[in-house]
Structure formats: structure tokens, C-alpha cells
Design a protein around this motif. Structure first.
Motif, short mmCIF file in Angstrom:
data_model
loop_
_atom_site.label_atom_id
_atom_site.label_comp_id
_atom_site.label_asym_id
_atom_site.label_seq_id
_atom_site.Cartn_x
_atom_site.Cartn_y
_atom_site.Cartn_z
N LYS A 394 0.78 -1.31 0.00
CA LYS A 394 -0.08 0.03 -0.16
C LYS A 394 0.78 1.24 0.02
O LYS A 394 0.56 2.44 -0.64
CB LYS A 394 -0.81 0.06 1.42
N VAL A 395 2.00 1.21 0.63
CA VAL A 395 2.72 2.33 0.80
C VAL A 395 4.06 2.23 -0.20
O VAL A 395 4.76 1.16 -0.09
CB VAL A 395 3.35 2.69 2.23
N THR A 396 4.39 3.19 -0.94
CA THR A 396 5.54 3.28 -2.11
C THR A 396 6.38 4.18 -1.76
O THR A 396 5.78 5.39 -1.56
CB THR A 396 4.93 3.10 -3.41
N LEU A 397 7.54 4.38 -2.02
CA LEU A 397 8.34 5.49 -1.76
C LEU A 397 8.18 6.69 -2.62
O LEU A 397 8.31 6.48 -4.02
CB LEU A 397 10.01 4.97 -1.90
N MET A 398 8.08 7.74 -2.26
CA MET A 398 7.98 8.95 -2.96
C MET A 398 9.41 9.54 -3.24
O MET A 398 10.03 10.12 -2.20
CB MET A 398 6.89 9.95 -2.44
N PRO A 399 9.92 9.52 -4.53
CA PRO A 399 11.24 10.12 -4.72
C PRO A 399 11.34 11.66 -4.12
O PRO A 399 10.61 12.41 -4.22
CB PRO A 399 11.24 10.05 -6.14
N TRP A 400 12.46 11.85 -3.59
CA TRP A 400 12.62 13.29 -2.90
C TRP A 400 12.74 14.35 -3.92
O TRP A 400 12.43 15.53 -3.64
CB TRP A 400 13.91 13.25 -2.05
N ASP A 401 13.22 14.11 -5.22
CA ASP A 401 13.31 15.05 -6.11
C ASP A 401 11.99 15.49 -6.63
O ASP A 401 11.75 16.64 -7.29
CB ASP A 401 14.12 14.89 -7.58
N THR A 402 10.93 14.70 -6.06
CA THR A 402 9.48 15.22 -6.74
C THR A 402 8.64 16.00 -5.60
O THR A 402 7.68 16.26 -5.71
CB THR A 402 8.64 13.94 -7.13
N GLN A 403 9.41 15.92 -4.33
CA GLN A 403 8.73 16.30 -3.00
C GLN A 403 9.42 17.59 -2.67
O GLN A 403 8.60 18.57 -2.21
CB GLN A 403 9.00 15.24 -1.85
N LEU A 404 10.52 17.73 -2.68
CA LEU A 404 11.20 19.03 -2.25
C LEU A 404 11.06 20.21 -2.97
O LEU A 404 10.64 20.20 -4.24
CB LEU A 404 12.84 19.04 -1.96
N ASP A 405 11.00 21.48 -2.54
CA ASP A 405 11.07 22.71 -3.49
C ASP A 405 12.29 22.63 -4.34
O ASP A 405 13.14 21.98 -4.02
CB ASP A 405 10.76 23.99 -2.70
N SER A 406 12.17 23.29 -5.58
CA SER A 406 13.21 23.08 -6.31
C SER A 406 14.49 23.71 -5.83
O SER A 406 15.51 23.16 -6.38
CB SER A 406 12.74 23.95 -7.79
N THR A 407 14.47 24.75 -5.20
CA THR A 407 15.83 25.26 -4.46
C THR A 407 16.47 24.31 -3.67
O THR A 407 17.61 24.04 -3.62
CB THR A 407 15.52 26.57 -3.70
N SER A 408 15.72 23.75 -2.35
CA SER A 408 16.34 22.78 -1.60
C SER A 408 16.63 21.33 -2.55
O SER A 408 17.61 21.02 -2.12
CB SER A 408 14.93 22.38 -0.68
N ASN A 409 15.95 20.99 -3.60
CA ASN A 409 16.39 19.87 -4.38
C ASN A 409 17.50 19.99 -4.90
O ASN A 409 18.66 19.14 -4.94
CB ASN A 409 15.04 19.66 -4.96
N THR A 410 17.77 21.21 -5.56
CA THR A 410 18.95 21.55 -6.30
C THR A 410 19.98 21.49 -5.32
O THR A 410 21.04 21.08 -5.71
CB THR A 410 19.02 22.88 -6.99
N ARG A 411 20.16 22.25 -4.11
CA ARG A 411 20.88 22.09 -3.19
C ARG A 411 21.29 20.78 -2.74
O ARG A 411 22.63 20.30 -2.46
CB ARG A 411 20.66 23.06 -1.96
N LEU A 412 20.29 19.92 -2.32
CA LEU A 412 20.43 18.53 -1.82
C LEU A 412 21.33 17.83 -2.99
O LEU A 412 22.33 17.14 -2.79
CB LEU A 412 19.10 17.92 -1.63
N GLN A 413 21.12 17.91 -4.11
CA GLN A 413 21.85 17.09 -5.30
C GLN A 413 23.24 17.59 -5.39
O GLN A 413 24.05 17.05 -5.91
CB GLN A 413 21.07 17.59 -6.47
N GLN A 414 23.26 18.93 -4.92
CA GLN A 414 24.86 19.48 -5.10
C GLN A 414 25.82 18.91 -3.70
O GLN A 414 26.88 18.43 -3.97
CB GLN A 414 24.84 21.03 -4.87
N GLU A 415 25.02 18.76 -2.69
CA GLU A 415 25.77 18.43 -1.43
C GLU A 415 25.78 17.14 -1.42
O GLU A 415 26.79 16.45 -0.70
CB GLU A 415 24.82 19.03 -0.26
N LEU A 416 25.02 16.03 -1.96
CA LEU A 416 25.07 14.86 -1.59
C LEU A 416 26.58 13.97 -2.07
O LEU A 416 27.04 13.26 -1.49
CB LEU A 416 23.84 14.09 -2.25
#
Length: 449
Positions: A394-416
């Protein structure tokens, strides 16, 4: 620098969005008009896509639109394809700000998409599908992947996939290891594979989302999607126990040299080749790659050595083994401003025909009416993957790149990558990301729920 540019563009567009109303056209009232009255007048309709030009979705829709045009002379479907995701997002947001969205456009269930829907720029897909009497034909997991947090549905799914860890049995045997029972077993798995002379995990780092997917694994096992839902709105932090555990796990993957050298610049095809050549032992990918990984197309030297395992659990896991990433791909939104009898008729025609055509390409359809065709040269993994897809929980993983706001997502992808490469510490990563998300997340989700 390039990623910072996209972040700046996103921020600018977001500001324009508030001024222009995102091209809402007819407003929220029109968005609810799922069965507009009037004659069907053939014309060209356009679809802005972010999909592989040679993929099954586009091939199927090209065939369907060709058949539709025979019955409706003067009709044509213009496909505007931009496979590169950052460029696509830039184009989409610019068009939205300029009030020039095409008739159809690909979009994930992001905060940006939710704002478009709230302003009446997108047709309510759940109401439309129910009005067309085809809503009940869809897999629940395919529709749920496209929903916003409030449960509303504004995107049509064209895929239904599961993501698994393909692995090389011979390389595991050589390293003297079994498949990991929990996520905590990954670092030791990587160390053993390194010592035996294999690259532990092949990763497509250039596209950024694959590494971000790893970041989502531990929190999903700990609390389903609750952590990311709270984190993205500023109601949770990575400094919380659950978030810190995830960051520490990612850092440990790096310390154990889980990914190939230079992973951050490795492209999709190169990462897959690293695995299919027998050099890498593990490769996280989806059932969309079964034609390449479970048929005669696969390198014969490793064909019989390939197997897969599902996302391992964690001690005290809140989700089960059959609950993991099961995406239905990027969804298709419908511009409420240009939604007319022709667009509605073409969509209904397409969705009625689509399931059978797409299933014949050997892919799982988002609809329950057609069974995917298994190629004659398929390995046993092909059918097993389909069977697992029918058992998704019933529960499936929601990808973080579709969940975070664009600014936070971009920074997360830079920092990881910096975190995994050991260039920054766990504490610095946490402090940086908590600050960015706390600053941008609440603003992105303001007034949405």
C-alpha cells in the motif's frame, strides 16, 4: 555553477508565477469542466514532454495520434521533446510564467505543479477519468504516485514500474557474501566486493536523482513517506534522529567506497555498461530497463549471472519488503485554458487504446486491462519482476526530487556527492541542508494544503 543557475531561474519563475497567475486562463472553474460542450474541431495540439524519444510511451502515442488523425482529418499531435530534465524544467516554468503552457505537458507532483493546479491551470484528472468511465481501470499505485499530499490527482500516468537492485551472483560469490538483509548491511557488502576486485555499485551520478534515491531509502524504511512530507515543509529536520541516521548511512556508503570512482560525472549508459560488463556487482534500476537487463540484449557473458533483490528493510522498519519505489513515471497534465471537446476526445481515445499498445512493448501498463507481453528471449527475471509488481504494498516510496521545493532539491543534489565523497562532514551537510530547507520549504508549500 550550472546548478546554481537553475536554482536562480526557478526562484525567478516562482516570483513571476505569483504575478501572472501561472497561465490559469479560465480559472479554477474551467479546471473543473472535465466534459466541455461543443463540436470537436480538429487542430494541432501540442505536448511538452520529458521522455526518451525512442521510449515506449512516445512510440505508443505516436501510433495512437496517427490513427486518431485518420478519423479526424486536420488533427495532429505535436511532440516537443526535451529529455534533459533540468532544461525541461526551465522550459516548463518559463512557459508557465509567460502564460503560454501547451495543451499537454509533463510534470511531477511537485510544489510548483500543485500551485499550477490550485490556480486552475490544470484539469482535475481524477474527475476527468471518472467522467470518462476509465478511472477504475488504473492500478492504484500508478495513480497514487501522481497525487499531491492532499490526495488530489492532476496528472495522468503512462507507466507503472518497480525499482530493484540488480546484482551479479558470481561477483557476490567471489566476495563470499549474500544479498543484504538490511540497509545496514550495505557498507560491509561494499567493503567485501571492493576487496574481491569488483566495483560494488554502479551509479549514474550525472543525472543526480539516482544518488538522491539512496538518500530516501533509510527514512522510507523508518517511517514511510512521513519524514519527507514533514521535512519538505520545514516541520522536520535532518538533524532529527531519523534524518541524521539517513545522512550517516550515506556517509558510510562513501567511506566503504560503494560507488565507482568518478560516479558524480558518470552518465546513465556508462553506469549500466559498468554493470552489464561484469565489472560492477550491483545496479539500482527500474523495470523499464528489463529489455536491456533481462533479454538476449544483455551481454551473454553475464546473462545467467544476473538476479535482483528488493529494497532491504531496517531494524524496526515501518514499511515492509514489498513496499519500495514503484513509480509511474512523470505524469501528463492538461492545460485547463485550452481544454476543449477535441482535447478531451483525443485523451479519452488515447487512454482507451494505450494500455494494449504499451503492454505489447514489454512494459507494465498503468492500467489493469492489459498484461505486459514478455519477450520470447526474456530471462526468468522478466516474469518475476512483473509478478513482484503485482504484489506491491500500500505504501510506495515517493522520490525526494518530486517532493522538495526546487531550490532545496537543487542544493541537496549538489551536496550529496560531496557528502559521499567525504568532502564535507555529516554535521556540515546536515547544517547546510536544514538551513536551506527551513528557508525555502515553508514558502513553497504556503497555502497549498
Amino acid at each position: 555553477m550550472r546548478k546554481n543557475k537553475y536554482a536562480a531561474i526557478a526562484a525567478t519563475v516562482a516570483a513571476l508565477l505569483l504575478v501572472t497567475g501561472c497561465g490559469s486562463g479560465g480559472g479554477s472553474g474551467k479546471a473543473e469542466s472535465v466534459n466541455p460542450k461543443g463540436d470537436i474541431k480538429p487542430r494541432e495540439i501540442s505536448w511538452l514532454l520529458s521522455r526518451p524519444a525512442d521510449g515506449g510511451v512516445i512510440k505508443a502515442m505516436k501510433q495512437i495520434s496517427k490513427d486518431y488523425s485518420k478519423e479526424h482529418p486536420g488533427f495532429s499531435l505535436k511532440l516537443i521533446t526535451t529529455p534533459d530534465r533540468p532544461s525541461y524544467i526551465q522550459k516548463l516554468e518559463t512557459l508557465a510564467a509567460a502564460n503560454k503552457l501547451p495543451d499537454l505537458f509533463d510534470i511531477d507532483a511537485t510544489p510548483f505543479a500543485q500551485k499550477l493546479a490550485k490556480k486552475g491551470s490544470m484539469v482535475n484528472v481524477e474527475k476527468m477519468l471518472k467522467d470518462m468511465k476509465i478511472y477504475d481501470n488504473y492500478r492504484t499505485s500508478a495513480l497514487d504516485y501522481q497525487r499531491f499530499d492532499d490526495g488530489s490527482l492532476y496528472m495522468v500516468p503512462f507507466e507503472s514500474q518497480i525499482e530493484v537492485f540488480f546484482y551479479n551472483k558470481v561477483l557476490f560469490k567471489k566476495a563470499g557474501i549474500n544479498i543484504p538483509k538490511t540497509l545496514d548491511d550495505f557498507p560491509a557488502m561494499c567493503t567485501a566486493l571492493q576487496k574481491s576486485g569488483s566495483t560494488p555499485i554502479a551509479l549514474n551520478g550525472k543525472d543526480m536523482w539516482p544518488l538522491e534515491r539512496y538518500m530516501a531509502f533509510y527514512p522510507f524504511r523508518a517511517s514511510g513517506n512521513e519524514f519527507i512530507k514533514n521535512l519538505k515543509k520545514g516541520n522536520a529536520k535532518l538533524s532529527n534522529a531519523e534524518g541524521r541516521k539517513a545522512v550517516e548511512w550515506m556517509a558510510n556508503l562513501g567511506k566503504s567506497q560503494c560507488f565507482q570512482q568518478g560516479f558524480s560525472s558518470t552518465e546513465y549508459a556508462d553506469a549500466q555498461a559498468l554493470f552489464t560488463s561484469g565489472k560492477a556487482a550491483v545496479y539500482n534500476d527500474g523495470s523499464w530497463e528489463l529489455p536491456a537487463l533481462a533479454t538476449s540484449k544483455l551481454n551473454p557473458e553475464v546473462r545467467d549471472d544476473i538476479d535482483y533483490f528488493l529494497l532491504p528493510t531496517t531494524p524496526g522498519s515501518k514499511t515492509t519488503e514489498n513496499e519500495y519505489a514503484a513509480p509511474s513515471g512523470i505524469g501528463m497534465a492538461i492545460n485547463a485554458k485550452t481544454y476543449d471537446p477535441l482535447v478531451r476526445d483525443f485523451i479519452k481515445y488515447s487512454l482507451t487504446k494505450y494500455s494494449k499498445i504499451y503492454a505489447d512493448t514489454g512494459q507494465i501498463t498503468p492500467m489493469k486491462s492489459s498484461t505486459a507481453k514478455i519477450p520470447s528471449d526474456a530471462t526468468p527475471l522478466y516474469k518475476r519482476n512483473f509478478d513482484d509488481a503485482d504484489k506491491v504494498g500500500k505504501v510506495t516510496l515517493m522520490p525526494w526530487d518530486t517532493q522538495l521545493d526546487s531550490t532545496s532539491n537543487t542544493r541537496l543534489q549538489q551536496e550529496l556527492p560531496l557528502l559521499v565523497q567525504g568532502d564535507i562532514s555529516v554535521d556540515k551537510f546536515i547544517n547546510t541542508m536544514d538551513k536551506v530547507i527551513q528557508e525555502n520549504g515553508p514558502k513553497a508549500f504556503k497555502d497549498l494544503n
